[in-house]
Design a protein around this motif. Sequence first.
Motif, PDB file in Angstrom:
ATOM      1  N   ILE A   1      66.246 113.106  10.700  1.00  9.86           N
ATOM      2  CA  ILE A   1      65.103 113.996  10.544  1.00  9.86           C
ATOM      3  C   ILE A   1      64.381 114.193  11.875  1.00  9.86           C
ATOM      4  O   ILE A   1      63.910 115.296  12.198  1.00  9.86           O
ATOM      5  CB  ILE A   1      64.124 113.441   9.490  1.00  9.86           C
ATOM      6  CG1 ILE A   1      64.785 113.410   8.110  1.00  9.86           C
ATOM      7  CG2 ILE A   1      62.845 114.266   9.445  1.00  9.86           C
ATOM      8  CD1 ILE A   1      65.183 114.761   7.571  1.00  9.86           C
ATOM      9  N   ALA A   2      64.298 113.128  12.669  1.00  7.50           N
ATOM     10  CA  ALA A   2      63.624 113.209  13.969  1.00  7.50           C
ATOM     11  C   ALA A   2      64.301 114.224  14.882  1.00  7.50           C
ATOM     12  O   ALA A   2      63.629 114.890  15.685  1.00  7.50           O
ATOM     13  CB  ALA A   2      63.602 111.833  14.631  1.00  7.50           C
ATOM     14  N   VAL A   3      65.629 114.348  14.757  1.00  6.10           N
ATOM     15  CA  VAL A   3      66.355 115.329  15.567  1.00  6.10           C
ATOM     16  C   VAL A   3      65.812 116.732  15.306  1.00  6.10           C
ATOM     17  O   VAL A   3      65.555 117.500  16.241  1.00  6.10           O
ATOM     18  CB  VAL A   3      67.871 115.276  15.250  1.00  6.10           C
ATOM     19  CG1 VAL A   3      68.589 116.459  15.892  1.00  6.10           C
ATOM     20  CG2 VAL A   3      68.466 113.965  15.734  1.00  6.10           C
ATOM     21  N   PHE A   4      65.626 117.072  14.043  1.00  2.00           N
ATOM     22  CA  PHE A   4      65.112 118.394  13.690  1.00  2.00           C
ATOM     23  C   PHE A   4      63.674 118.566  14.180  1.00  2.00           C
ATOM     24  O   PHE A   4      63.288 119.657  14.630  1.00  2.00           O
ATOM     25  CB  PHE A   4      65.187 118.613  12.178  1.00  2.00           C
ATOM     26  CG  PHE A   4      66.582 118.683  11.650  1.00  2.00           C
ATOM     27  CD1 PHE A   4      67.335 119.837  11.784  1.00  2.00           C
ATOM     28  CD2 PHE A   4      67.164 117.591  11.033  1.00  2.00           C
ATOM     29  CE1 PHE A   4      68.627 119.909  11.305  1.00  2.00           C
ATOM     30  CE2 PHE A   4      68.455 117.644  10.537  1.00  2.00           C
ATOM     31  CZ  PHE A   4      69.199 118.807  10.679  1.00  2.00           C
ATOM     32  N   GLY A   5      62.893 117.497  14.092  1.00  3.45           N
ATOM     33  CA  GLY A   5      61.515 117.571  14.562  1.00  3.45           C
ATOM     34  C   GLY A   5      61.435 117.863  16.055  1.00  3.45           C
ATOM     35  O   GLY A   5      60.659 118.725  16.491  1.00  3.45           O
TER      36      GLY A   5
ATOM     37  N   PHE B   1      74.093 114.901  18.750  1.00  2.00           N
ATOM     38  CA  PHE B   1      72.944 115.714  18.360  1.00  2.00           C
ATOM     39  C   PHE B   1      72.325 116.441  19.551  1.00  2.00           C
ATOM     40  O   PHE B   1      71.834 117.568  19.399  1.00  2.00           O
ATOM     41  CB  PHE B   1      71.917 114.850  17.636  1.00  2.00           C
ATOM     42  CG  PHE B   1      72.338 114.478  16.246  1.00  2.00           C
ATOM     43  CD1 PHE B   1      72.309 115.420  15.227  1.00  2.00           C
ATOM     44  CD2 PHE B   1      72.807 113.206  15.963  1.00  2.00           C
ATOM     45  CE1 PHE B   1      72.719 115.095  13.941  1.00  2.00           C
ATOM     46  CE2 PHE B   1      73.219 112.865  14.677  1.00  2.00           C
ATOM     47  CZ  PHE B   1      73.181 113.815  13.660  1.00  2.00           C
ATOM     48  N   SER B   2      72.363 115.835  20.731  1.00  2.00           N
ATOM     49  CA  SER B   2      71.822 116.500  21.911  1.00  2.00           C
ATOM     50  C   SER B   2      72.627 117.750  22.250  1.00  2.00           C
ATOM     51  O   SER B   2      72.060 118.820  22.516  1.00  2.00           O
ATOM     52  CB  SER B   2      71.814 115.550  23.113  1.00  2.00           C
ATOM     53  OG  SER B   2      70.962 114.455  22.896  1.00  2.00           O
ATOM     54  N   THR B   3      73.958 117.632  22.247  1.00  2.00           N
ATOM     55  CA  THR B   3      74.799 118.767  22.609  1.00  2.00           C
ATOM     56  C   THR B   3      74.589 119.942  21.659  1.00  2.00           C
ATOM     57  O   THR B   3      74.437 121.096  22.092  1.00  2.00           O
ATOM     58  CB  THR B   3      76.276 118.353  22.620  1.00  2.00           C
ATOM     59  OG1 THR B   3      76.459 117.279  23.549  1.00  2.00           O
ATOM     60  CG2 THR B   3      77.151 119.521  23.051  1.00  2.00           C
TER      61      THR B   3
END
Length: 245
Positions: free
Chosen positions: A21-25, A140-142
């Motif tokens: 979820i933090a990735v989307f945030g 997730f970064s890419t």
Amino acid sequence: MSLFSYSQPSPDFVLFGPAHIAVFGVLILVCVIIAVFRRAIRSRPTVDASFRYGLVALFVLLEAVYQMWYVVNGVWGAHFALPLHLSSITWITAVVMLLTTGQRWFEITFFAGVGSALLTLVTPDVGNFGFPHFRFFHFFSTHALVIVAVVYMLFVHRKHVFLRSVFRVWVYLNVYAAGVFMVNWFVPYANYMYLMEKPPSPSPFDWFGPWPYYIFVLQAVSLVVFLIMYGVYKLLKKSGSTRSP
């Protein structure tokens, strides 16, 4: 536990867990910052160039470390480690887009890149590499950076897509897939773009039938997704969300 290991145990990835979820945030926050400060960035060519080249350097660094991760762990193989998956080729088109600000590269990255990146972020094929393993950050970064690059070009450089762009990119994608299929055919055990079999973990591929039928279904689905993306783009443009005063 090693956070750079390929085989040693790492924290399991939890779908829609706190790290996911933090990735989307973070992604939403970065995109909002770009939209808010678009005019300030646009009026400063040095800042614009620094941001674009910084993204390019980050893409290249992530891929270099990713390949080194395979090599250091003694598992690199031509059948899976080459940057031929759709997510890989779209970070490459994003790099060319950022360096050249070219319209065609923007169209390709907009439709093929954002479409695949969003789907992949929601249904990630990241194995059991959870936060804070290197593979978690790389994966997730890419994918997120492809979206950031498109949002940047959309707001700061005021790029546009057109209805003809949908069909043009769809043709490009099918031509590329045909080339990748030949690579899969000649390289033992290769399954780039999942053209030879479905991903091992649950994915939207499971909705579209067995091989090879799901490939043809995906062709139709990708065209529909591109058209939906174009429709959303037109609505946002009409509302003024992607334009500057």
